[in-house]
Structure formats: C-alpha cells, structure tokens
Design an enzyme around this catalytic site. Sequence first.
Site, PDB file in Angstrom:
ATOM      1  N   SER A 138     -28.612 -17.187  56.631  1.00 56.33           N
ATOM      2  CA  SER A 138     -27.716 -17.136  57.800  1.00 56.33           C
ATOM      3  C   SER A 138     -26.278 -16.760  57.456  1.00 56.33           C
ATOM      4  CB  SER A 138     -27.719 -18.514  58.486  1.00 56.33           C
ATOM      5  OG  SER A 138     -28.998 -18.856  58.945  1.00 56.33           O
ATOM      6  N   GLU A 172       0.793  -1.228   0.000  1.00 55.76           N
ATOM      7  CA  GLU A 172       0.000   0.000   0.000  1.00 55.76           C
ATOM      8  C   GLU A 172       0.830   1.286   0.000  1.00 55.76           C
ATOM      9  OE1 GLU A 172      -3.238   0.267  -0.304  1.00 55.76           O
ATOM     10  OE2 GLU A 172      -3.534  -1.907  -0.364  1.00 55.76           O
TER      11      GLU A 172
END
Length: 782
Positions: free
Chosen positions: A347, A86
């Site tokens: 609990s 490119e």
Amino acid sequence: MLEKLLHITKKLWKRRGVKALIAFVLLFLGLNLAVPLKVRPRYSTVITAADGTILHAFLSDDDKWRLATELDEITPVLRKTILHKEDKYFYYHPGFNPVAMAWAAVRNLTTGRRTSGASTITMQVVRLLEPRNRTYASKLIELFRAMQLELFYSKDEILQLYLNLIPYGGNVEGIKSASMLYFGKPPQLLSLAEITTLTIIPNRPSTLRLGLTNPLIVQERNRWLNRFRKTGLFTSEAITDALAEPLDAHRRALPKLAPHLSLRLKKSHPNQPVIHTLLRPNRQAQAEQLVASYVGRVRAMNIHNAAVLVINNQTMAVEAYVGSADFLNGYDGGQVDGVRAVRSPGSTLKPLLYAVAFDKGLMTPKTVLNDVPTSFSGYEPENYDRQFYGPITVESALANSLNVPAVKTLQQVSTPTFLGYLKKAGFETIKKQSKGLGLSVILGGCGVTLEELTRLFAAFANGGQVGHFAFVAPDQEDRPAKKSRLISEEAAFLITNTLTQITRPDLPNNFDNSYHLPRIAWKTGTSYGRRDAWSIGYNKRYTVGVWVGNFSGEGVPELSGANIATPLLFSIFNSIDYNSTSGWFRMPKSLSMRQVCSETGDVPGEFCAHKLVDYAIPGVSPYHRCQHQKAVWTNPTGTLSYCAHCLPEATGPESGNAVQRFYPNLAPELIAFYDSRRIPYPKIPPHNPACTRVFAQQGPQIVSPNDGSEYFINPHQPQQLQLSCQADNEVKQVYWYLNDKLYRKAAPTEGVFFSPQAGPLKISCADDKGRNTDIRISIRAE
C-alpha cells in the site's frame, strides 16, 4: 631591425650545438609521437565516506593492493623524507640527473661492477610502470620515458605516481596500501618513525617484511633516522622521539563497510580509483548494527533479511545504505542488494495517489468515500483485515490504508495518469510494466525498489519536489541531484499532515510507550502473500526507507509493515535524529481552510447540521454544495412516497394529503452494504403503486456477473453463477431476466443463483419503478 635578426639567426644556425639541439628536439618529438607514454596504473578501487575515511577497498584487477594516494595525503614530512632519501634534486632536474649519472658511471668503471644506477624518482616511476631487465639499453629507454613523463606531468604528479607504485612485498604496492594494511591509518596520519619505516622498505622488500622482521626493520629505521639527524633534516627532538617509538606493524584487514553500495559504485565508476561517497561512517555503522540486531531477533519467525536507506532531505545525499542484514551470509542471500531488489510495494503508493487526487481537484482530506464491497469489472479488492467501514473520509482512508477507497480514487484519477506520475518519480520497473498494469497497481500489483519508494517519500518531505539521490561527491557525480516538481506543495503538506497521525492501525502493537515514538510522517505496506514488509518515514531532515522480508520470496504469516518493518524504522530515527530540533513542516500560505459538511466533505448546504474544518487548495479543490439529504413527498403516515406525477394537488401538513420529509441521499452501493450488514437507516417509503409514470432514471446496477466477460463451466460438474445488483433505496423489488425470459423476482440485496448453459447470454434486471439494465456475457464449456 629585421635584417639584424636574420643576420643573428644565420650566425646561430652555423653553430653545431644549436643544430644538434634542434635535431635532438625534433628526434624527441618524433619518438614521442611514434611511441607515446601510457601511464595507466591499475589501482585498487577505494570507497571513502563523507569524512574521507575508507569504507571499503577492492583488490586491483591484477590482484594487488594498490591504493591511490591523493595529493593532499602527501604530507610535508613524507615529501621531505622520501626526497632526501631517493632524489634530493627532484624538483630541479628534467627527469634525469646528469651529475649523478656521470658519478655513477665513474664508480661503475673503476670498480668493475655496477654499484649505483643514479636513478631519479622519475626514472624509478618509469621502471615501475614498464619493468625491464637492468641493462644499458633499458637505461636509455628509461631516460627517454623519464623526459616524456616530465613533459606531460607536474613534479607533484610524478611524486604521487612514485608513492602509488613502490613495492612493499607480496601483493602490496604504494605507500597508502602499506600505511592502511600495516599501520591501520592513512598516510597523512603517519608519524616520522612510521614514514621512515615505509621509506626504507621498498629498497629491500624481500628482507624487510613488516610484521615478520620488525626488529630488523627497527634497526634499519633507526640508522636512517640518525642520518637524518646528522644532515639536520629534522630537529633533534623529533628524531629522539622517533627513535624511541616502538614498531607496531602487522597485517590488518581493510574496512568492508557498505558492501552493497561499494560494489554498485565500483561497477558504475570503473575507472575511478577513489570514489568519494556521501555516507556518514557513524550513521552507516549504526544502521548496519541496528539491521543485523533486528533481523537476529525476528529470525525465529522465519524472517531473514532487511534493507535500509537513509537520505538527507536537504542535499539528497545518501547517508546510510544497508542492502542486507549480513553480506557474508550466502544462505539467506546476503549479497542481494535489497535497496535495488524489485518487490511488490503493498500500500505504499497510496499517498501519491491521494496527492494527485488533491491536485486534480477531485477531493479534499474530509471528502467522504464509501468503503464497501465493490466489483471493478471483476476485480474485488478487500481490506487488510477483511472488514469494510462504510462512509469514511479520505484522510481516514489513507491513515487506515483502506483498499476500496484507494481503488475508487485510482479509477477517478485514471490508471494512465497515475502511472505517468510514477514514471516521473523514477519508478523504472513500472515504466517497463506500464502497458500491463491496471487498478491493482495501487495495492501492490507492480514492481518497485526500496530506493524508488524512499525517493518518492523524500519528495513529500521536499514540498512535492522529487530529485535524484547523491551517492558520491558532486565532482564525481554523473548527474546533479536536481529536483523537479512532482506534486504541489499544498498536496505534499496534506499528505504529510495525514501520515503524521498516530491513531492508526499501522502503529506497532509491541512498540514501547509513546515517548519512544519519533515525530515523523510514515506509511507502511505489506505485499500480497506477506512477502514484503515496508515502512517509509520522514521528518524535516531525513527520509528513511525500510524493507523487511526474505530474498527467496517466501511469505511469513507474521510479516507486516506495521508490526515488523515499522519498529526498525522507529529505531533508526531514534538513533540518527532523536528529539530533532529542525522543526516541523509548515502549512503553505496558499493553502486555505473552510467549513464542510461532516456527512460528505462538501461545502455545507441548507440541511448540513454538523460541520467540520477542512483544508482546500484555492482554485483547485472541488466546490460542490452538499446534497446528503433529499426531500421526498410521502403520505401523512410515511408509508408511501409520491413523485411529481402522482403528488396530490393539495399538499402540506394542513391538507392531510402529503407531507415533505427528508431522507439520506445514499448511493446504491452504500444501501446494499447497509442492508447486507443489517445496519438501520431511514428508508424512502415504497412509491405510490397507483402511479402510472415510467421512470427515466438509471436502472439497477448489475455487479455480478461482469459485463462482457467469458465464463468457463464444466458440463460434468454443474456450477452456478450469482446474480446481484445495487439499486436506489426506494426500490423494494427487482426482476431478473435471462435471454429476455423472466427468471425470478427478488429483493435488491438478495443474491440469486442460476445454472448457466454454454453460449451467449443476455442478463437483464428491472426494478419496481420500471427501470431496466442489460449486460451480456459468454458461457463456454471446458
């Protein structure tokens, strides 16, 4: 010297080129201020594991797969290939290539058509960020924007932007998106053949379609590989191998692990394209598989969901996060995050309560509490099995998760004090609810999340220090995982020592033999109505929180922390840390040992025959001398007792008038419990009836009705109220008065009933020693 510089400056200023350059720079800076460059790519959010692998990926807000490629994912081979194809001079030009542009202009003019645009990678990035029609005016804008990009970004960052934005057809953009979707691997693992493939497609995304036109793509790929051979970009051997490599490219699905945490982090880090979590992928996959498999087994019991959280105690890193059994199951609420859902804790808060009591110097593990029916201003808690066990040590009360001792302890500690500890531990819902919470908070009368409970138990594992969980890597974390002191190291050890016991009722009945039992400290909990089953456990390395139930809130008779949640907890520990070599918790050097009386847990007195060894926090733990027996003067036959007022003058065995005997110094509540269950105990004989002394001690304690309460009655359906009290064990008779009128005499343990009338009512109870107690209630007709 200064004159020389001024002379040179004047000469330069007269040159047109310099003036033009300065004018261009000023124009560029002015335009840059007027129309600044905005680089805001809309990336897909990617959630990664601790090792960098992708756990989960989301479409971008414009419905694109646009995964951000990080700089360390751009390999030298990828960089070399993309630049050669490119923009060979990428690292040398200022955003545009003048030579290439001039050559392109000549070719376009000579051919009469546009054959080349001479676009650099920087200019292509501008075009991808701001798409425009291909005109000369657009080219000029691109030139300006390219220079802006080069001014504010490094070359590597521009290349990174390019690789993140190049199109691959459809809604796929960026080399990482294409790499993951078509090859199932990140860019740094791509071969030369795969890199070349992904390099050529952006130029022809409509014709070169991965998975659909693979033969055509192979031809084009090989053509470029041969060009690379001619230019000597790669070795001949590397090119030969790449040419021979088959193209295995087809559309794949991106990973969808840890969906609940991924959604949570995406929302909390909206502008972060890559979120690096601390989840361990193998651990996460194991936890998800174990949860799905386990819920599949218990679904026959109408139990449809579970959630699990795994924490590394040393780093506070979240290594596994399972919000539900199946995220895609909409029928059972699979998308509900069970880690953050507010539920009743049952609990599970009791360990913190007893730790606070240890730190406040109220008790030690061997301190004896009375587990007997007790009314706390109308609140009458029961145990899980609806049984009461009488005198019991604190450690046994915690190991057996008894309710009355816990409520009594909370009453001693005080609810506001305990809520303060819960707030410090990070219980957000409790912060909001605190004004309306009472004694029932210790039995689950509040809202908590699995995340909050797991953080609490991680504090026990960390010697009493609580800290925030680390969900993401430190460089992305908004707040560091710092720890602060919640309880003392000594109290944390005492709780751990108690929760490690395996002779307890919350050991699963159906769990395989003990060789499968991991060495952990754990606590279970079951909410009211059996809607939530909890089991939170920890060892030196990990804390694991487990919740099992239904997101709909539907209760199930078989649901319990012991038999439903704990097997999953054990399975997870055996999976992630089986036969751990990390050692166990050591007793703090500041913790001491001492002998205590087995009857009370207090420091032994002269009448303590049976002694035990107990832990104590020096300077903090209570130092009460045991008084579990008291001396009483009786007649020789032991049928009458004497007080100091009526004691015969000549006493002792030889006198034959009075003898000193020792009797259990029992609390009135324990006496009432023994009498109601017909449990024999040595009773103090009735007091000498000839004695005229009036006792000044406290009278009988009226436990029903409740002082200051309002009671509603239906005049058409008469109802009765019960009168009951607790008295000392020497009391044989009590007298009940209603508005100062004698109603009835009865035994102290006898329940007396009466039919109330509307209006204020004074109730009095007197014993046979002349001691009296009054309460007042209000009766209203409905």
